[in-house]
Design a protein around this motif. Sequence first.
Motif, PDB file in Angstrom:
ATOM      1  N   MET A 120       0.846  -1.202   0.000  1.00 15.31           N
ATOM      2  CA  MET A 120       0.000   0.000   0.000  1.00 15.31           C
ATOM      3  C   MET A 120       0.880   1.250   0.000  1.00 15.31           C
ATOM      4  SD  MET A 120      -3.201   0.837   2.493  1.00 15.31           S
ATOM      5  CE  MET A 120      -2.262   0.582   4.017  1.00 15.31           C
ATOM      6  N   LYS A 122       0.750   5.195   0.431  1.00 13.21           N
ATOM      7  CA  LYS A 122      -0.219   6.029   1.143  1.00 13.21           C
ATOM      8  C   LYS A 122       0.010   7.519   0.898  1.00 13.21           C
ATOM      9  CE  LYS A 122       1.113   4.783   5.184  1.00 13.21           C
ATOM     10  NZ  LYS A 122       1.192   4.642   6.652  1.00 13.21           N
ATOM     11  N   GLY A 128      -4.469   4.500   7.157  1.00 12.62           N
ATOM     12  CA  GLY A 128      -4.123   3.233   6.506  1.00 12.62           C
ATOM     13  C   GLY A 128      -3.503   2.245   7.468  1.00 12.62           C
ATOM     14  N   SER A 129      -2.548   2.697   8.269  1.00 11.75           N
ATOM     15  CA  SER A 129      -1.911   1.816   9.253  1.00 11.75           C
ATOM     16  C   SER A 129      -2.916   1.336  10.290  1.00 11.75           C
ATOM     17  CB  SER A 129      -0.749   2.541   9.946  1.00 11.75           C
ATOM     18  OG  SER A 129       0.249   2.885   9.023  1.00 11.75           O
ATOM     19  N   THR A 227       5.552  -1.481   8.226  1.00 13.86           N
ATOM     20  CA  THR A 227       5.109  -0.109   8.047  1.00 13.86           C
ATOM     21  C   THR A 227       6.253   0.836   7.726  1.00 13.86           C
ATOM     22  OG1 THR A 227       3.876   1.708   9.068  1.00 13.86           O
ATOM     23  CG2 THR A 227       5.224   0.364  10.535  1.00 13.86           C
ATOM     24  N   VAL A 260       1.272  -7.351   4.972  1.00 10.28           N
ATOM     25  CA  VAL A 260       0.965  -6.030   4.427  1.00 10.28           C
ATOM     26  C   VAL A 260       2.219  -5.172   4.537  1.00 10.28           C
ATOM     27  CG1 VAL A 260      -0.377  -3.921   4.653  1.00 10.28           C
ATOM     28  CG2 VAL A 260      -1.489  -6.136   4.969  1.00 10.28           C
ATOM     29  N   GLU A 262       3.391  -1.376   3.812  1.00 13.46           N
ATOM     30  CA  GLU A 262       2.821  -0.070   3.511  1.00 13.46           C
ATOM     31  C   GLU A 262       3.808   1.035   3.840  1.00 13.46           C
ATOM     32  OE1 GLU A 262       2.234   2.039   6.122  1.00 13.46           O
ATOM     33  OE2 GLU A 262       1.650   0.835   7.855  1.00 13.46           O
ATOM     34  N   SER A 263       3.647   2.152   3.104  1.00 17.70           N
ATOM     35  CA  SER A 263       4.547   3.273   3.338  1.00 17.70           C
ATOM     36  C   SER A 263       4.076   4.488   2.553  1.00 17.70           C
ATOM     37  CB  SER A 263       5.977   2.914   2.907  1.00 17.70           C
ATOM     38  OG  SER A 263       6.888   3.941   3.236  1.00 17.70           O
ATOM     39  N   TRP A 276       6.892  -1.999  -5.194  1.00 15.46           N
ATOM     40  CA  TRP A 276       5.665  -1.390  -5.706  1.00 15.46           C
ATOM     41  C   TRP A 276       5.548  -1.630  -7.212  1.00 15.46           C
ATOM     42  CZ3 TRP A 276       1.106   0.474  -4.417  1.00 15.46           C
ATOM     43  CH2 TRP A 276       0.408   1.228  -5.349  1.00 15.46           C
TER      44      TRP A 276
END
Length: 623
Positions: A120, A122, A128-129, A227, A260, A262-263, A276
């Motif tokens: 993800m 962001k 989101g987290s 994260t 997951v 995400e960043s 990504w």
Amino acid sequence: MKDIIEENERRNAALIHNYDPLSGIGCYGERERRTFKTHTVLYLPKVMLNEHHINSNTPLSHVEALRIGYDFEFWCARCVTIKDKVSARSIPFTLNAPQRRVLAVLEDMRTAGKPIRLIMLKARQWGGSTLVQIYMAWIQIVHCTHWNSLICGHLKDTSSAIKGIYSRLLKEYPAALAPTDSPITFHPFEKSKNVSVISGRDCLVAMGSAESQESIRGFDIAMAHLTEVAFWRTTAQKSPENVVRAVCGSVALLPLTVIVMESTANGVGNFFHTEWLRAKAGQSDKQAVFVPWYEIEIYRTPVPDVKLLWEQLDEYELNLWNRGLTLEMIAWYHAKRKEYNTHSQMMAEYPTDDIEAFANTGQCVFALADIEHLRNDCRPASFVGELEGDAREGKMALQNLRFIPSATGKLQVWRKPSIIPETIRNRYIVTVDVGGISDSSDYSVIAVIDRCSPLGKPEVVAQWRGHTYHDLLAWKAAQIARWYHKALLVIESNTLETEYTEGDGSAYILDIVSEAYYNFYWRMPSASNPSHERRIGFHTNRRTKEQVIYSMMRILRDHLYIEHDTLALDEYSVYEKQPNGTYGAMKGRHDDILMTRCIALYIAQEEAKKDRSRNDLSSLKRQ
């Protein structure tokens, strides 16, 4: 203005989403309406109704107890509290629009019985987290026991902040809907500061950081929340790749397992950016999700005077309208931009698309939007194999050339040589970037450009990429050039000439090959050294490198060539101008493919000038 106002009203109306997680209106998945004897109307998940008999007489308490296992949004609104950023009070967790879109991706995987894998990208301040952590909590509290999870951030404080969301959830969880008779709480696991156990569920929740990899190695987990991965540092002793390998190696490919990543963006060329791109291209196990700023409801401002706003919009903001955004979104963006010195800073904080997010958080010679334009034509090669002649080297190597298909071959062919005899001099240009012999060294790359492609602009039609001895590389390049109608063969000569001056005889190979293949690129003596003899190959120095790089900037900006290999795009995206003014790939990355394109397209422009001169001369002779 009347048309604009009417269109804006239509767009705003389309954004209205009747959403009530307690009743189930507007929630994820197929739903059926049920009315109970208390006159309560609920929209319940269809899969739940298929598995359980529910009628108007079913007690609502029983419906609630069943529903929390099928309906994440109901469970959030009924069982989860979060801290309100405005009032600082505990409020029920009701998903906003971006959270609902991400949830749909997670639930599509879960309900299909697939492992849940997500990457993800962001924008800021939409939770989101929070969504990811609470979703993992739902699996541990409602669905699974002995189901361990890990929260890993770039710093331990980041992981602690996310775990704080989980702690609040357990502390305020309604006892009536708890899966155990006693309250569910966190307890230290064997006196560990970094690992807690959820009472009654035997699920461990561990905290780790990319800065201390050993603390998370070997931990048996079923779910991992990684994260701010773009900010994980690479050093001589550790890298994001190693952290992810250590974390995810024990996560089985089973339903309800979760990874997951995400960043927010932090430049190009790093591990997160690479992952990504892989996910976006469908080459990863993860689904790619980007949340732009305009999906976040708080980023909207009333527009009392549409005409005044419209007259103030610049080209970029007008393009936002053309993309389908509302005036209220654009008004917020227009006002927010005034806080930043440059538009690039604004785009870095509030990206409109993923390309913009990465483009404005790092240094890059080429504009990422221009690079992404090339991706439209990228595709797997039509043919993969090797080119063979009657010998591996020598004059016989250029006889009876034939393409041998092979899944392990290093020659990718998107378009074979034209079967029509060539009337255009040097239609094909073959460029060679000389790499190393070992697998750990830079690649050698041979690229073929068709400067008169049927697609109307120069096109990459073939590429060989691998490691081999330099003499064999030169013969391989000569074979490919011979196959492509005796193409102009351009070898970047720096490596070979350096070896020649240091006593390695491999530079002589150019002289030997030129006796069997005549159509080499020769560089002429420079104006500063007119006494120097002309030599085979393109020599890259500071002056010639600037020439080909500046030329490439214009070619990319104006979309003047067709690329098929995504690896070339990856190299463009990590190519930087160094503090000392030189150009090169980001540390740990390659520019071998990139240089073959830069040199080939630069020479293609020279050949086009010669074509025009020859045509002009022919025209004069006819006159």
